[in-house]
Scaffold this motif. Structure first.
Motif, PDB file in Angstrom:
ATOM      1  N   HIS A 179       0.818  -1.212   0.000  1.00  0.00           N
ATOM      2  CA  HIS A 179       0.000   0.000   0.000  1.00  0.00           C
ATOM      3  C   HIS A 179       0.852   1.262   0.000  1.00  0.00           C
ATOM      4  N   ILE A 180       2.171   1.083  -0.184  1.00  0.00           N
ATOM      5  CA  ILE A 180       3.084   2.205   0.083  1.00  0.00           C
ATOM      6  C   ILE A 180       2.879   3.374  -0.883  1.00  0.00           C
ATOM      7  N   ARG A 181       2.631   3.062  -2.158  1.00  0.00           N
ATOM      8  CA  ARG A 181       2.329   4.111  -3.134  1.00  0.00           C
ATOM      9  C   ARG A 181       1.055   3.727  -3.881  1.00  0.00           C
ATOM     10  N   ALA A 226       5.510  12.066   7.395  1.00  0.00           N
ATOM     11  CA  ALA A 226       4.222  12.658   6.999  1.00  0.00           C
ATOM     12  C   ALA A 226       3.618  12.045   5.734  1.00  0.00           C
ATOM     13  N   PHE A 227       4.453  11.325   4.957  1.00  0.00           N
ATOM     14  CA  PHE A 227       3.967  10.765   3.679  1.00  0.00           C
ATOM     15  C   PHE A 227       3.590   9.299   3.786  1.00  0.00           C
ATOM     16  N   CYS A 228       3.860   8.638   4.903  1.00  0.00           N
ATOM     17  CA  CYS A 228       3.965   7.180   4.914  1.00  0.00           C
ATOM     18  C   CYS A 228       2.795   6.471   5.607  1.00  0.00           C
ATOM     19  N   VAL A 229       2.314   5.413   4.964  1.00  0.00           N
ATOM     20  CA  VAL A 229       1.174   4.654   5.511  1.00  0.00           C
ATOM     21  C   VAL A 229       1.591   3.549   6.493  1.00  0.00           C
ATOM     22  N   LEU A 235      20.163   3.102   4.060  1.00  0.00           N
ATOM     23  CA  LEU A 235      19.843   4.124   5.053  1.00  0.00           C
ATOM     24  C   LEU A 235      19.083   5.279   4.384  1.00  0.00           C
ATOM     25  N   PRO A 236      17.766   5.128   4.263  1.00  0.00           N
ATOM     26  CA  PRO A 236      16.968   6.138   3.560  1.00  0.00           C
ATOM     27  C   PRO A 236      17.084   7.521   4.196  1.00  0.00           C
ATOM     28  N   VAL A 237      17.140   8.538   3.325  1.00  0.00           N
ATOM     29  CA  VAL A 237      17.159   9.920   3.835  1.00  0.00           C
ATOM     30  C   VAL A 237      15.955  10.696   3.295  1.00  0.00           C
ATOM     31  N   GLN A 238      15.451  10.309   2.124  1.00  0.00           N
ATOM     32  CA  GLN A 238      14.239  10.866   1.488  1.00  0.00           C
ATOM     33  C   GLN A 238      14.455  12.217   0.821  1.00  0.00           C
ATOM     34  N   SER A 239      15.167  13.136   1.488  1.00  0.00           N
ATOM     35  CA  SER A 239      15.391  14.466   0.909  1.00  0.00           C
ATOM     36  C   SER A 239      16.677  15.037   1.497  1.00  0.00           C
ATOM     37  N   ASP A 258      16.814   5.742  -0.008  1.00  0.00           N
ATOM     38  CA  ASP A 258      15.513   5.974  -0.643  1.00  0.00           C
ATOM     39  C   ASP A 258      15.314   7.486  -0.753  1.00  0.00           C
ATOM     40  N   PHE A 259      14.734   7.905  -1.875  1.00  0.00           N
ATOM     41  CA  PHE A 259      14.449   9.324  -2.086  1.00  0.00           C
ATOM     42  C   PHE A 259      13.029   9.520  -2.576  1.00  0.00           C
ATOM     43  N   ILE A 260      12.397  10.561  -2.071  1.00  0.00           N
ATOM     44  CA  ILE A 260      11.082  10.953  -2.581  1.00  0.00           C
ATOM     45  C   ILE A 260      11.242  12.314  -3.243  1.00  0.00           C
ATOM     46  N   VAL A 261      10.840  12.422  -4.504  1.00  0.00           N
ATOM     47  CA  VAL A 261      10.860  13.738  -5.153  1.00  0.00           C
ATOM     48  C   VAL A 261       9.427  14.243  -5.296  1.00  0.00           C
ATOM     49  N   SER A 308      14.331   5.525  -5.839  1.00  0.00           N
ATOM     50  CA  SER A 308      13.754   6.865  -5.810  1.00  0.00           C
ATOM     51  C   SER A 308      12.339   6.824  -6.369  1.00  0.00           C
ATOM     52  N   PHE A 309      11.502   7.653  -5.785  1.00  0.00           N
ATOM     53  CA  PHE A 309      10.072   7.596  -6.077  1.00  0.00           C
ATOM     54  C   PHE A 309       9.510   8.996  -6.222  1.00  0.00           C
ATOM     55  N   LYS A 310       8.485   9.102  -7.063  1.00  0.00           N
ATOM     56  CA  LYS A 310       7.681  10.322  -7.041  1.00  0.00           C
ATOM     57  C   LYS A 310       6.813  10.261  -5.796  1.00  0.00           C
ATOM     58  N   TYR A 311       6.634  11.399  -5.178  1.00  0.00           N
ATOM     59  CA  TYR A 311       5.730  11.428  -4.030  1.00  0.00           C
ATOM     60  C   TYR A 311       4.344  10.952  -4.470  1.00  0.00           C
ATOM     61  N   SER A 312       3.735  10.102  -3.659  1.00  0.00           N
ATOM     62  CA  SER A 312       2.402   9.584  -3.955  1.00  0.00           C
ATOM     63  C   SER A 312       1.505   9.863  -2.741  1.00  0.00           C
ATOM     64  N   THR A 313       0.391  10.511  -3.000  1.00  0.00           N
ATOM     65  CA  THR A 313      -0.509  10.870  -1.894  1.00  0.00           C
ATOM     66  C   THR A 313      -1.132   9.629  -1.294  1.00  0.00           C
ATOM     67  N   ARG A 314      -1.001   9.450  -0.010  1.00  0.00           N
ATOM     68  CA  ARG A 314      -1.625   8.307   0.646  1.00  0.00           C
ATOM     69  C   ARG A 314      -2.724   8.785   1.583  1.00  0.00           C
ATOM     70  N   PRO A 315      -3.939   8.315   1.341  1.00  0.00           N
ATOM     71  CA  PRO A 315      -5.062   8.773   2.168  1.00  0.00           C
ATOM     72  C   PRO A 315      -4.792   8.517   3.660  1.00  0.00           C
TER      73      PRO A 315
HETATM   74  N1  5AD Z   1       5.206   8.345  -1.827  1.00  0.00           N
HETATM   75  C1  5AD Z   1       6.377   7.996  -2.413  1.00  0.00           C
HETATM   76  N2  5AD Z   1       7.279   7.206  -1.821  1.00  0.00           N
HETATM   77  C2  5AD Z   1       7.011   6.752  -0.585  1.00  0.00           C
HETATM   78  N3  5AD Z   1       7.713   5.967   0.246  1.00  0.00           N
HETATM   79  C3  5AD Z   1       6.991   5.786   1.370  1.00  0.00           C
HETATM   80  N4  5AD Z   1       5.820   6.443   1.291  1.00  0.00           N
HETATM   81  C4  5AD Z   1       5.810   7.057   0.081  1.00  0.00           C
HETATM   82  C5  5AD Z   1       4.888   7.904  -0.584  1.00  0.00           C
HETATM   83  N5  5AD Z   1       3.730   8.277  -0.017  1.00  0.00           N
HETATM   84  C6  5AD Z   1       9.053   5.482  -0.056  1.00  0.00           C
HETATM   85  C7  5AD Z   1      10.080   5.998   0.939  1.00  0.00           C
HETATM   86  C8  5AD Z   1      10.370   4.789   1.777  1.00  0.00           C
HETATM   87  C9  5AD Z   1      10.178   3.677   0.778  1.00  0.00           C
HETATM   88  C10 5AD Z   1       9.947   2.337   1.373  1.00  0.00           C
HETATM   89  O1  5AD Z   1       9.060   4.062   0.023  1.00  0.00           O
HETATM   90  O2  5AD Z   1      11.217   6.411   0.228  1.00  0.00           O
HETATM   91  O3  5AD Z   1      11.667   4.801   2.348  1.00  0.00           O
END
Ligand code: 5AD
Ligand code: SF4
Length: 436
Positions: A51-53, A164-167, A261-265, A302-305, A332-339
């Protein structure tokens, strides 16, 4: 004796789901199920979901749609949804997709045998509790069947960090660690079944507290198991990288020189908005300490853009952090809105801006990965051989630094760690020569 029933299980998402799927197969083994590799002849299909993205969650519904024909041909076929989509959208799945007989969350799958009986009787079964009884109290022993040389072992589940982004804190619940004696027992069972490398899993594995000495203490105890040659762990939060764990990277030979070791940004403003509770600078200082303990460690992240509010300057900070670290591997991932997550309330960035940033970020990470791989050429590394390659006489394994390595070698190397000199680097693998 009646013929065994066939279970087809499809796994999405992270390594913890891979581990959970194995345990679900074992749990249903007691009900007379054996695993099959095709849904076509299955008596039960289970989708173990992520359910992560948004994309990961959508896949479940499209996959379920494909099973309509199978169910029409075989009305006895039972279809179940497990994992994090089940946890997050359980009742909704049953409403949207009447094909589904069973929904089971990640903390309840020890109840699968009883649920299987319910669905066999023609009823539906749904369990997305966070039950008081720990699933691992029921699922105590592992299958004794011979297995491949690498295995995952879940030692910690859930997360209290609430980025704040994570389910994950909602789907997997609060952080729970399994007691060290249970983990050690399971590790011994895996080694007895032929495993030489164990990857310890947890959503926040370095927050493990099932051992007085934390994750480092557990790793040192595991290192005492004869026949276990390699230990890895994933995935970690920078704030839980304590001195003992850093020291273990320096002096515990079985602990492999690889750290995710994820940093995200790399922007402090965005890190704050993400509720990461660390800065870019504190992350870089941490990396310095880890590298001081283990200079050749390969770092992954891991990175979220495109997190809401990310400006071009914030993105430049992320690129600068990547330049400073030099990653050997990254996701690396595009930010995905999670309800239901705090960031879901915030305005989104335009899609083209996010796509452009992701491409630039991935280009930089790709260049770094190639540079790190190129530096391996000429070096001698340990490789745990896992399977034959496509060409005759070729075997494939993973190096200490988790690179895929091909080498000409006899089948006898399978399951062994051998020394290999790296001769060539290709985009996603290394080639080498066996030297012992
Ligand atoms: N959108 C995009 N990426 C996400 N991750 C977690 N939640 C989201 C989201 N809402 C990524 C983070 C995390 C990895 C498992 O998935 O980078 O470290
Ligand atoms: Fe999600 Fe990891 Fe943050 Fe926990 S630490 S909320 S699992 S990204």
């Amino acid at each position: 004796m009646s013929a065994p029933k066939k279970l087809y299980i499809k796994t999405y998402g992270c390594q913890m789901n891979v581990y959970d799927s194995e345990r679900m197969v074992e749990a249903l083994g007691g009900q007379g199920y054996v695993e099959t590799q095709s849904p076509d002849d299955a008596d039960m299909i289970l989708l173990n979901t992520c359910h992560i993205r948004e994309k990961a969650a959508e896949k479940v519904y499209s996959e379920l749609g494909r099973y309509k024909g199978l169910k029409a041909d075989n009305p006895d076929l039972k279809i179940g949804v497990a994992g994090c989509v089940a946890q997050a959208e359980g009742a909704e799945i049953m409403r949207r997709q009447p094909l589904v007989d069973l929904v089971v969350g990640p903390q309840s799958y020890h109840r699968l045998p009883a649920m299987e009986q319910t669905v066999r009787s023609g009823a539906k079964a749904l369990d997305t509790d966070f039950p008081e009884d720990d699933k691992f109290d029921t699922l105590t022993t592992r299958s004794k069947a011979k297995r491949g040389p690498t295995a995952f072992l879940t030692v910690q589940e859930g997360c209290d960090k609430f980025c704040a982004f994570c389910v994950v804190p909602y789907t997997r619940g609060a952080e729970v660690s399994r007691p060290a004696d249970r983990v050690l027992r399971e590790a011994r069972e895996l080694v007895d079944a032929g495993v030489a490398e164990i990857t310890l899993l947890g959503q926040n594995v370095n927050a493990y507290h099932g051992h007085d000495g934390g994750l480092a203490g557990l790793i040192r105890d595991l290192a005492g198991i004869d026949g276990l040659e390699r230990i890895r762990f994933t995935t970690s939060h920078p704030n839980d990288m304590d001195d003992a764990l850093i020291a273990a990277h320096g002096d515990c030979e079985k602990l492999m020189p690889y750290l995710h070791l994820p940093v995200q940004s790399g922007s402090d403003r965005i890190l704050k908005a993400m509720n990461r509770k660390h800065t870019a600078e504190s992350y870089l200082r941490l990396i310095e300490r880890i590298r001081a303990a283990r200079p050749d460690i390969l770092l992954s992240g891991d990175f979220i853009v495109g997190f809401p509010g990310e400006t071009e300057a914030d993105f430049d900070d992320t690129m600068a952090l990547i330049e400073a670290v030099e990653y050997g591997q990254a996701y690396s991932f595009k930010y995905s809105t999670r309800p239901g997550t705090p960031a879901a309330e915030k305005p989104q960035l335009p899609e083209d801006v996010v796509t452009d940033r992701l491409h630039r970020l991935q280009a930089l990470l790709g260049t770094q990965q190639q540079a790190v791989q190129a530096r391996m050429v000429g070096q001698e590394v340990g490789v745990l051989f896992e399977k034959p390659g496509r060409e005759a006489g070729q075997m494939i394994g993973k190096s200490d630094h988790l690179h895929a390595v091909y080498a000409a070698a006899p089948a006898g190397v399978l399951g062994q760690v051998r020394r290999v000199r790296i001769t060539r680097s290709s985009p996603n693998s290394l080639a080498g020569e066996l030297i012992n």
